[in-house]
Design a protein around this motif. Structure first.
Motif, mmCIF file in Angstrom:
data_model
loop_
_atom_site.group_PDB
_atom_site.id
_atom_site.type_symbol
_atom_site.label_atom_id
_atom_site.label_comp_id
_atom_site.label_asym_id
_atom_site.label_seq_id
_atom_site.Cartn_x
_atom_site.Cartn_y
_atom_site.Cartn_z
ATOM 1 N N LEU A 62 0.804 -1.220 0.000
ATOM 2 C CA LEU A 62 0.000 0.000 0.000
ATOM 3 C C LEU A 62 0.838 1.271 0.000
ATOM 4 O O LEU A 62 0.440 2.286 -0.558
ATOM 5 N N ASN A 63 1.998 1.214 0.638
ATOM 6 C CA ASN A 63 2.785 2.441 0.776
ATOM 7 C C ASN A 63 4.207 2.093 1.216
ATOM 8 O O ASN A 63 4.466 0.990 1.709
ATOM 9 N N THR A 64 5.120 3.024 1.006
ATOM 10 C CA THR A 64 6.487 2.911 1.508
ATOM 11 C C THR A 64 6.744 4.080 2.440
ATOM 12 O O THR A 64 6.443 5.231 2.107
ATOM 13 N N LEU A 65 7.294 3.801 3.628
ATOM 14 C CA LEU A 65 7.498 4.821 4.649
ATOM 15 C C LEU A 65 8.983 5.038 4.897
ATOM 16 O O LEU A 65 9.788 4.113 4.752
ATOM 17 N N GLY A 66 9.329 6.273 5.288
ATOM 18 C CA GLY A 66 10.724 6.612 5.551
ATOM 19 C C GLY A 66 10.850 7.529 6.753
ATOM 20 O O GLY A 66 9.880 7.725 7.505
ATOM 21 N N PRO A 67 12.035 8.109 6.960
ATOM 22 C CA PRO A 67 12.273 8.977 8.122
ATOM 23 C C PRO A 67 11.221 10.071 8.269
ATOM 24 O O PRO A 67 10.855 10.739 7.305
#
Length: 224
Positions: free
Chosen positions: A74-79
């Motif tokens: 669904l999504n890619t998350l980062g800092p």
């Protein structure tokens, strides 16, 4: 080089930018830093949340799995991104899992402290609301693309969204993105995605460089 304190780390998180010095010091004594190895589960679909996780470094994917075990990314998350707030707010189980792509460091905030932060500081509540709205918009876009675009259009959108500007007419993707990853993002088979990527390469829309990066040769790819 001196090690960063917890307060220093918190100041790097936009959500906490509105805290006073006293609030920041209190929060620094309540959060816990935790490291997840590559491929570890941060939160698991179907389980009730007990903490808020704020990503300091690394990268993680939001994954939903159906009863047959089929996965959709669904999504890619980062800092700066945070995880688990929905379950803390409504008391229900997580609707998706979050799994690290690479080694990822997070700050962990307990349920009780999360509620206290929302009560005591309006700026944090606004950040949470904005984050929920952004995720709702992304979900709406994903539903729209699945309903209105063919596989070529969905793959093109994933590539363009992942690309970084390189000159006026080109984008580049250097983060590893396998055919299977893209298939899970667009709701298609890996074989179909491979065929689409070959067609894009044959038409000159994309090119895989020797270093593994993918160059989007023409922004017309976004108009497919």
């Amino acid at each position: 080089m001196a090690m960063l304190t917890t307060s220093d780390l918190l100041r790097r998180v936009p959500m906490f930018s509105g805290l006073t010095q006293a609030q920041m010091l209190h929060l620094a004594h309540t959060v816990v830093k935790q490291r997840f190895k590559r491929g570890q589960m941060v939160i698991e679909q179907g389980r009730k949340g007990e903490s808020l996780y704020i990503i300091l470094s690394g990268r993680a994917r939001v994954i939903m799995t159906d009863r047959r075990g089929k996965e959709v990314i669904l999504n890619t998350l980062g800092p700066g991104d945070y995880i688990g707030e929905m379950s803390l707010i409504d008391g229900k189980t997580h609707s998706a899992s979050v799994k690290t792509e690479i080694q990822t460091d997070v700050l962990v905030l307990s349920h009780a402290e999360f509620v206290r932060c929302l009560t005591d500081n309006q700026s944090i509540a606004i950040w949470i609301i904005k984050g929920l709205i952004q995720r709702l918009r992304k979900s709406s876009e994903k539903v729209s693309s699945l309903a209105l675009m063919d596989v070529y259009g969905r793959v093109a959108k994933v590539l363009v969204d992942a690309g970084e500007p390189m000159g006026e007419q080109e984008l580049v993707i250097c983060e590893k993105m396998t055919r299977q990853d893209i298939a899970k993002m667009v709701g298609a088979s890996r074989e179909m995605v491979s065929r689409v990527m070959r067609d894009f390469e044959d038409q000159g829309f994309i090119k895989t460089r020797d270093d593994g990066c993918i160059t989007l040769k023409e922004r017309r790819l976004a108009l497919r």
